[in-house]
Scaffold this motif. Structure first.
Motif, short mmCIF file in Angstrom:
data_model
loop_
_atom_site.label_atom_id
_atom_site.label_comp_id
_atom_site.label_asym_id
_atom_site.label_seq_id
_atom_site.Cartn_x
_atom_site.Cartn_y
_atom_site.Cartn_z
N ASP A 155 -6.96 7.00 -0.22
CA ASP A 155 -7.85 6.52 -1.29
C ASP A 155 -8.73 7.65 -1.81
O ASP A 155 -8.98 7.75 -3.02
CB ASP A 155 -8.73 5.38 -0.77
CG ASP A 155 -7.95 4.10 -0.51
OD1 ASP A 155 -6.81 3.98 -1.02
OD2 ASP A 155 -8.47 3.22 0.20
N THR A 188 -4.49 3.39 11.26
CA THR A 188 -4.01 3.12 9.90
C THR A 188 -5.15 3.16 8.89
O THR A 188 -5.01 3.70 7.79
CB THR A 188 -3.31 1.75 9.85
OG1 THR A 188 -2.19 1.75 10.75
CG2 THR A 188 -2.82 1.44 8.44
N GLU A 223 -5.54 5.30 5.40
CA GLU A 223 -5.78 4.64 4.11
C GLU A 223 -7.01 5.23 3.43
O GLU A 223 -7.00 5.44 2.20
CB GLU A 223 -5.96 3.14 4.32
CG GLU A 223 -4.69 2.41 4.71
CD GLU A 223 -4.91 0.95 5.04
OE1 GLU A 223 -3.95 0.17 4.98
OE2 GLU A 223 -6.07 0.59 5.38
N GLY A 242 0.83 -1.19 0.00
CA GLY A 242 0.00 0.00 0.00
C GLY A 242 0.87 1.24 0.00
O GLY A 242 2.06 1.19 -0.29
#
Length: 207
Positions: free
Chosen positions: A60, A52, A56, A39
């Motif tokens: 995104d 986390t 993320e 990632g």
């Protein structure tokens, strides 16, 4: 009868090896890191903890809206290099391009830097705005996740023509990875102008 030169030769070789070992270790420590292949987050100090997923989601969101990939890396320190050099070399080593941004944070040394390709759609003014408004306030309060979220949302706002806003702050441990939990308090920032070095625009700061 002449003494055998073998013991003396072995002693010399041992001394040479002893001198070379620290240098080799230092060279390995100074190498820029390889970013995670799982990632856009590389967290070597456990800075994000259970947040986390929030980071993320922000990364995104930036990619979905603006097709910009923000990579974030957390390390203890920059191994004696300047933040600009470390971040720039890490970006180059990992082949980041004009649609990528690298945010590098040294949690123990309390420094960070960002690296952006010279062809990036983000301008120097936008980068400085996001740094001062959305990244630094979080880092000053040890909000490691908030800094990445602020960067992602800030870049998205800048590219969409919206004002960049400060993130909501959730203070975290002052020195993740070492067991420290107290806040070090706010520190003055050193804010040099963004530079074009190697990969592109680079900003390095202490907080």
């Amino acid at each position: 009868m002449l003494a055998s030169p073998l013991p003396r030769l072995l002693a010399v070789l041992s001394a040479v090896c002893w001198l070379l070992l620290p240098a080799a270790a230092t060279a390995r420590a100074d190498d820029p890191v390889e970013l995670s292949r799982d990632g856009q987050i590389t967290d070597r100090v456990g800075a994000l903890g259970d947040r986390t997923g929030q980071v993320e989601d922000a990364l995104d969101r930036l990619y979905d809206d603006e097709r910009i990939q923000l990579f974030v890396v957390y390390v203890r320190d920059f191994s004696g290099r300047s933040g600009q050099t470390w971040s720039d070399e890490t970006a180059n080593r990992n082949g980041l391009g004009q649609d990528d941004v690298l945010l590098s944070v040294a949690t123990h040394d309390r420094q960070y830097a960002y690296s952006v390709d010279a062809g990036s759609p983000l301008t120097d003014e936008q980068l400085r705005d996001v740094a001062g408004t959305a990244i630094e306030p979080a880092l000053r309060e040890n909000d490691w996740a908030g800094a990445a979220i602020g960067a992602a949302d800030g870049y998205g706002s800048a590219l969409a023509g919206r004002p960049v806003t400060a993130p909501a702050i959730t203070p975290g441990p002052a020195d993740p990875g070492t067991g420290g939990s107290g806040s070090t308090g706010a520190r003055d920032f050193i804010l040099p102008a963004a530079l074009v070095v190697g990969v592109g625009a680079v900003g390095a700061y202490a907080y």
